[in-house]
Design an enzyme around this catalytic site. Structure first.
Site, mmCIF file in Angstrom:
data_model
loop_
_atom_site.group_PDB
_atom_site.id
_atom_site.type_symbol
_atom_site.label_atom_id
_atom_site.label_comp_id
_atom_site.label_asym_id
_atom_site.label_seq_id
_atom_site.Cartn_x
_atom_site.Cartn_y
_atom_site.Cartn_z
ATOM 1 N N ALA A 157 -7.000 5.646 5.187
ATOM 2 C CA ALA A 157 -7.446 4.244 5.317
ATOM 3 C C ALA A 157 -8.293 3.882 4.104
ATOM 4 C CB ALA A 157 -8.247 4.072 6.593
ATOM 5 N N GLY A 158 -8.241 2.634 3.720
ATOM 6 C CA GLY A 158 -9.027 2.185 2.569
ATOM 7 C C GLY A 158 -8.646 0.770 2.206
ATOM 8 N N CYS A 199 6.011 -0.638 -6.292
ATOM 9 C CA CYS A 199 7.091 -0.372 -5.328
ATOM 10 C C CYS A 199 6.806 -0.874 -3.918
ATOM 11 C CB CYS A 199 7.397 1.115 -5.300
ATOM 12 S SG CYS A 199 8.098 1.681 -6.861
HETATM 13 C C1 UDX Z 1 5.924 4.968 -3.548
HETATM 14 C C2 UDX Z 1 6.675 5.977 -2.689
HETATM 15 O O1 UDX Z 1 5.763 6.998 -2.279
HETATM 16 C C3 UDX Z 1 7.822 6.598 -3.461
HETATM 17 O O2 UDX Z 1 8.566 7.471 -2.632
HETATM 18 C C4 UDX Z 1 8.720 5.481 -3.969
HETATM 19 O O3 UDX Z 1 9.754 6.042 -4.768
HETATM 20 C C5 UDX Z 1 7.931 4.468 -4.773
HETATM 21 O O4 UDX Z 1 6.833 3.973 -4.011
HETATM 22 P P1 UDX Z 1 4.140 5.088 -5.512
HETATM 23 O O5 UDX Z 1 4.194 3.607 -5.580
HETATM 24 O O6 UDX Z 1 4.134 5.858 -6.786
HETATM 25 O O7 UDX Z 1 5.356 5.664 -4.639
HETATM 26 O O8 UDX Z 1 2.799 5.459 -4.747
HETATM 27 P P2 UDX Z 1 2.282 6.210 -3.441
HETATM 28 O O9 UDX Z 1 1.690 7.501 -3.837
HETATM 29 O O10 UDX Z 1 3.288 6.241 -2.357
HETATM 30 O O11 UDX Z 1 1.094 5.235 -3.054
HETATM 31 C C6 UDX Z 1 1.323 3.848 -2.841
HETATM 32 C C7 UDX Z 1 0.056 3.127 -2.545
HETATM 33 O O12 UDX Z 1 -0.393 3.465 -1.238
HETATM 34 C C8 UDX Z 1 -1.124 3.411 -3.479
HETATM 35 O O13 UDX Z 1 -1.787 2.195 -3.764
HETATM 36 C C9 UDX Z 1 -1.995 4.338 -2.665
HETATM 37 O O14 UDX Z 1 -3.343 4.247 -3.040
HETATM 38 C C10 UDX Z 1 -1.775 3.819 -1.259
HETATM 39 N N1 UDX Z 1 -2.013 4.802 -0.196
HETATM 40 C C11 UDX Z 1 -1.261 5.942 -0.122
HETATM 41 C C12 UDX Z 1 -2.978 4.542 0.763
HETATM 42 O O15 UDX Z 1 -3.660 3.513 0.737
HETATM 43 N N2 UDX Z 1 -3.181 5.467 1.761
HETATM 44 C C13 UDX Z 1 -2.460 6.604 1.852
HETATM 45 O O16 UDX Z 1 -2.703 7.374 2.777
HETATM 46 C C14 UDX Z 1 -1.469 6.857 0.874
#
Ligand code: UDX
Length: 436
Positions: free
Chosen positions: A254-255, A262
């Site tokens: 959470a945050g 993407c």
């Molecule tokens: C994502 C998918 O994970 C990947 O499979 C797809 O190909 C492209 O989109 P990415 O955009 O690189 O990848 O980032 P990811 O690590 O999934 O994080 C996405 C966002 O979610 C970030 O802003 C991250 O901070 C946020 N996040 C992630 C959360 O807020 N909480 C979490 O528990 C996990």
């Protein structure tokens, strides 16, 4: 094998370099000559761990080159389509103009038996249309979605959780699937699952995976709202939920929510396509997922405002982070920058710092103050807000060290990544997202 990779952004550049590292002969093609020049000189045009090493190795071996001439794709056994599919201006659907342009330019160079492998994230149904367009060349289209995460792109490309290849159920389709299996032969031999589907399912896997991840993040952020109202702690809640093996702890952070190039645009495009298919109601919840996500940015801003007694005008606020997540310099739809921009909009004297994304952030938001060094940003700050959980802030910054630099010991932990007890013990007023 001889491969071409069309589109050398976060996805294509990594794919090209990774395929060369497997021993393939790869040409990366992009219309952006600056990007091509940078890649051809061995310098990654964006921050991605391990990419520079892979580029250097590939270029030195002679197996990897970059060009802006589509004619150089001629002769490749497989042409990977890795161009961007951004959100269309003024709408939620995906803008397919780069996919269409790439196919137009590639068409004259296709030979019978070539495989065109789509990797870009596209609305379901796109691949069937592209297959029809290349039919006359007797090349075969397959869909091979990519699930890489920025910051882990090299790792995810070389050792993915699974391969998905969608193809038509005919002899040409079967042959093309075999060609892809050969491209990825080392990972397949090491046991990586290789799933063969029809074209539509392969396209849908990608959209559905991103929709699921976004939903999981918004779910826990919705729980953070309930925790805030009831005095519970969402981080402890997530730990307890995560031990349930049916749920799992990942993507329950959470945050301030998700951003990047993407998840936000992909869930919108997914819903837009569902509407076109007359099934908008099936994914109506994605609108809510989006809304919950954006609401957390408001909440972070509100926490800062409240902590500063209701007024941030003229107050100096150190914003730790600009990238949408650590190990990336990507600021596309970055919740971190959005929080900084909103605080600036309220009149705060905002100083943003980030180990990798300062240049991108400053180009997009020149109205914000920037500091290259973390400690420079912290100096004389009335409040600190951590919005990207880089190790420099999460692990390496002690509350005592930060306390000696700032004017006011107020910290808003937008990523719930700090040890709240340690910060409180050092005299800080600590505010997490959905935490006690
Ligand atoms: C994502 C998918 O994970 C990947 O499979 C797809 O190909 C492209 O989109 P990415 O955009 O690189 O990848 O980032 P990811 O690590 O999934 O994080 C996405 C966002 O979610 C970030 O802003 C991250 O901070 C946020 N996040 C992630 C959360 O807020 N909480 C979490 O528990 C996990």
């Amino acid at each position: 094998m001889r491969l071409s990779v069309i589109g050398c952004g976060y996805l294509g550049a990594v794919h090209a370099a990774a395929m060369a590292s497997l021993g393939h002969d790869v040409v990366g093609i992009d219309v952006d000559q600056q990007k091509v020049a940078s890649l051809a000189s061995g310098s990654a045009p964006f921050f991605e761990p391990r990419l520079s090493e892979l580029l250097a190795e590939g270029l030195a071996s002679g197996r990897l080159r970059f060009t802006s001439r589509m004619a150089d794709a001629a002769g490749a056994d497989v042409h990977f389509l890795a161009v961007g599919t951004p959100q269309a201006p003024g709408g939620h659907a995906a803008d397919l103009r780069y996919v269409d342009a790439a196919i137009d330019l590639l068409l004259p160079h296709l030979r019978a038996g070539d495989v065109v492998a789509g990797k870009s994230t596209v609305p379901v149904g796109t691949a069937a249309g592209l297959a029809a367009r290349i039919e006359g060349t007797r090349a075969t289209l397959v869909w091979n979605p990519e699930f890489l995460r920025e910051g882990w792109a090299v790792h995810d490309t070389l050792t993915p959780d699974r391969f998905v290849v969608g193809a038509e159920a005919d002899a040409a389709g079967e042959r093309a699937v075999g060609v892809l299996r050969e491209v990825y032969t080392s990972a397949v031999a090491a046991g990586t699952p290789f799933l063969v589907t029809d074209l539509a399912t392969a396209e849908l896997v990608k959209g559905a995976a991103n929709a699921f991840l976004a939903t999981k993040i918004s779910f826990i952020n919705a729980m953070a709202e309930i925790a805030e109202a009831s005095g519970a702690d969402v981080a402890l809640l997530a730990d307890a939920l995560g031990h349930d093996t049916r749920i799992g702890r990942r993507y329950l952070g959470a945050g301030i929510g998700f951003g990047g190039g993407c998840l936000p645009k992909d869930i919108r495009a997914f819903a837009a396509r569902a509407e076109e298919l007359g099934r908008g109601e099936a994914v109506g919840f994605l609108r809510e997922v989006d809304t919950i996500n954006l609401r957390r940015r408001d909440r972070a801003v509100q926490l800062v405002v409240d902590a500063l007694g209701g007024l941030v005008f003229g107050r100096r606020i150190a914003v730790l982070g600009a990238a949408f997540k650590p190990f990336s310099d990507d600021i596309r739809d970055s919740p971190a920058l959005d929080v900084a921009v909103r605080l600036r909009g309220l009149g705060a004297d905002v100083v943003v710092t980030d180990p990798a994304a300062i240049d991108n952030a400053a180009a997009a938001h020149p109205q914000l103050g920037y500091a290259r060094e973390r400690d420079e940003a912290l100096r004389e700050a009335d409040a600190v807000v951590i919005v990207t959980e880089w190790d420099e802030y999460r692990r390496d910054l002690s509350p005592e060290h930060a306390g000696a630099l700032v004017r006011g010991r107020i910290i808003v932990d937008g990523r719930n990544c700090l040890d709240s007890a340690a910060w409180r013990a050092a005299g800080w007023q600590y505010h997490g997202m959905g935490r006690r």
